[in-house]
Each structure stands twice: as C-alpha cells, then as structure tokens.
Motif scaffolding. Structure first.
Motif, PDB file in Angstrom:
ATOM      1  N   ASP A 151       0.850  -1.190   0.000  1.00  0.00           N
ATOM      2  CA  ASP A 151       0.000   0.000   0.000  1.00  0.00           C
ATOM      3  C   ASP A 151       0.888   1.243   0.000  1.00  0.00           C
ATOM      4  O   ASP A 151       2.114   1.156  -0.057  1.00  0.00           O
ATOM      5  CB  ASP A 151      -0.988  -0.019   1.171  1.00  0.00           C
ATOM      6  CG  ASP A 151      -0.313   0.025   2.531  1.00  0.00           C
ATOM      7  OD1 ASP A 151       0.880   0.386   2.629  1.00  0.00           O
ATOM      8  OD2 ASP A 151      -0.994  -0.287   3.527  1.00  0.00           O
ATOM      9  N   LEU A 152       0.267   2.411   0.072  1.00  0.00           N
ATOM     10  CA  LEU A 152       1.026   3.661   0.001  1.00  0.00           C
ATOM     11  C   LEU A 152       1.992   3.843   1.165  1.00  0.00           C
ATOM     12  O   LEU A 152       2.977   4.568   1.056  1.00  0.00           O
ATOM     13  CB  LEU A 152       0.069   4.851  -0.076  1.00  0.00           C
ATOM     14  CG  LEU A 152      -0.759   4.925  -1.356  1.00  0.00           C
ATOM     15  CD1 LEU A 152      -1.769   6.066  -1.270  1.00  0.00           C
ATOM     16  CD2 LEU A 152       0.137   5.079  -2.569  1.00  0.00           C
ATOM     17  N   GLN A 153       1.732   3.201   2.293  1.00  0.00           N
ATOM     18  CA  GLN A 153       2.633   3.285   3.435  1.00  0.00           C
ATOM     19  C   GLN A 153       3.739   2.230   3.385  1.00  0.00           C
ATOM     20  O   GLN A 153       4.609   2.188   4.245  1.00  0.00           O
ATOM     21  CB  GLN A 153       1.857   3.135   4.756  1.00  0.00           C
ATOM     22  CG  GLN A 153       0.986   4.334   5.101  1.00  0.00           C
ATOM     23  CD  GLN A 153      -0.295   4.359   4.283  1.00  0.00           C
ATOM     24  OE1 GLN A 153      -0.886   3.326   4.008  1.00  0.00           O
ATOM     25  NE2 GLN A 153      -0.724   5.546   3.892  1.00  0.00           N
ATOM     26  N   GLY A 154       3.680   1.359   2.376  1.00  0.00           N
ATOM     27  CA  GLY A 154       4.707   0.328   2.222  1.00  0.00           C
ATOM     28  C   GLY A 154       4.385  -0.995   2.878  1.00  0.00           C
ATOM     29  O   GLY A 154       5.218  -1.892   2.896  1.00  0.00           O
ATOM     30  N   TYR A 155       3.171  -1.136   3.409  1.00  0.00           N
ATOM     31  CA  TYR A 155       2.782  -2.397   4.037  1.00  0.00           C
ATOM     32  C   TYR A 155       2.294  -3.386   2.976  1.00  0.00           C
ATOM     33  O   TYR A 155       1.504  -3.019   2.108  1.00  0.00           O
ATOM     34  CB  TYR A 155       1.685  -2.167   5.076  1.00  0.00           C
ATOM     35  CG  TYR A 155       2.148  -1.346   6.249  1.00  0.00           C
ATOM     36  CD1 TYR A 155       2.991  -1.896   7.206  1.00  0.00           C
ATOM     37  CD2 TYR A 155       1.761  -0.019   6.389  1.00  0.00           C
ATOM     38  CE1 TYR A 155       3.433  -1.135   8.281  1.00  0.00           C
ATOM     39  CE2 TYR A 155       2.197   0.746   7.448  1.00  0.00           C
ATOM     40  CZ  TYR A 155       3.035   0.178   8.396  1.00  0.00           C
ATOM     41  OH  TYR A 155       3.473   0.930   9.442  1.00  0.00           O
ATOM     42  N   HIS A 164       1.942 -12.656   2.786  1.00  0.00           N
ATOM     43  CA  HIS A 164       3.297 -12.098   2.821  1.00  0.00           C
ATOM     44  C   HIS A 164       3.886 -12.346   4.224  1.00  0.00           C
ATOM     45  O   HIS A 164       3.185 -12.236   5.218  1.00  0.00           O
ATOM     46  CB  HIS A 164       3.249 -10.589   2.529  1.00  0.00           C
ATOM     47  CG  HIS A 164       4.584  -9.989   2.323  1.00  0.00           C
ATOM     48  ND1 HIS A 164       5.436  -9.700   3.372  1.00  0.00           N
ATOM     49  CD2 HIS A 164       5.242  -9.618   1.202  1.00  0.00           C
ATOM     50  CE1 HIS A 164       6.554  -9.184   2.899  1.00  0.00           C
ATOM     51  NE2 HIS A 164       6.458  -9.123   1.576  1.00  0.00           N
ATOM     52  N   PRO A 165       5.169 -12.677   4.315  1.00  0.00           N
ATOM     53  CA  PRO A 165       5.777 -12.965   5.627  1.00  0.00           C
ATOM     54  C   PRO A 165       5.580 -11.854   6.653  1.00  0.00           C
ATOM     55  O   PRO A 165       5.445 -12.132   7.844  1.00  0.00           O
ATOM     56  CB  PRO A 165       7.267 -13.136   5.299  1.00  0.00           C
ATOM     57  CG  PRO A 165       7.294 -13.555   3.875  1.00  0.00           C
ATOM     58  CD  PRO A 165       6.106 -12.888   3.217  1.00  0.00           C
ATOM     59  N   ALA A 166       5.522 -10.594   6.218  1.00  0.00           N
ATOM     60  CA  ALA A 166       5.344  -9.492   7.166  1.00  0.00           C
ATOM     61  C   ALA A 166       3.961  -9.493   7.806  1.00  0.00           C
ATOM     62  O   ALA A 166       3.763  -8.904   8.867  1.00  0.00           O
ATOM     63  CB  ALA A 166       5.585  -8.158   6.456  1.00  0.00           C
TER      64      ALA A 166
END
Length: 111
Positions: A96-100, A106-108
C-alpha cells in the motif's frame, strides 16, 4: 535467422499447444468478456483492461484444471510478473502507500 530455443520440458511443450486451440480461444474470450478489467489492478484501485485469461490455480498440464479450473482476468504486466512471483514464492510483494504488504500471505503479515 536464428531460432529461439525452447527450454521447456516435453510435457510443458505439449500443454502449451492447448493455448492455440479454438476451444481455448473461446474460453479466453468468454473470461475477458465476463471480467474485462485486471483483477490485480482493481485490488489497488487501478482500472486497467485485462488481456490474459489466467488459471487461478497453476494447471501444470493437468487437463481438468486447464479446461475446467477457475480463471481470472489479468493485464500482461501482472500476469508476467506478480503472478509468477506468487506461484514461485507463495505471496505477492505489492504494498500500500505506506509500504505495508497487501497480501495476507506475505511474511510481514504472518503472526
């Protein structure tokens, strides 16, 4: 004039021929008519015309999955990049725009 080498296995070359059949072209046309926009682009709020009828589950030559498996409409960019990464790694790297990461696999995003 040089000929392009085909490094695919004999099995892969055999099922690739299915994409040239009238039956596949009709199935592809029906999919793109039913779902004319790229599914991956829509997930990030973009409107892009789809050009590829993609097998949701990789068929790997299985005729039942090839002919009767679910399809999704994708733009060529997503089919040739993001979808391939998902099939190899198990998740998409889109963020997303915040980088998430957007993909729950996804592993994160794993807890």
């Amino acid at each position: 004039m040089s000929r392009r080498r085909d490094n695919r296995s004999a099995e892969a070359r055999a099922y690739r021929k299915l994409y040239g059949t009238a039956r596949w072209r009709e199935r592809r046309r029906e999919q793109l008519t039913r779902e004319p926009l790229c599914r991956f682009c829509l997930e990030v709020g973009e409107i892009v015309q789809a050009t590829v009828a993609d097998h949701v589950i990789e068929h790997r030559g299985d005729p039942d999955l090839f002919w009767f498996g679910d399809l999704q409409s994708l733009c060529a960019t997503h089919h040739n990049a993001a979808k391939q990464r998902i099939e190899r790694g198990g998740y998409d790297c889109a963020a997303d725009l915040q980088g998430y990461p957007l993909d729950p696999h996804h592993p994160a995003n794993r807890r």
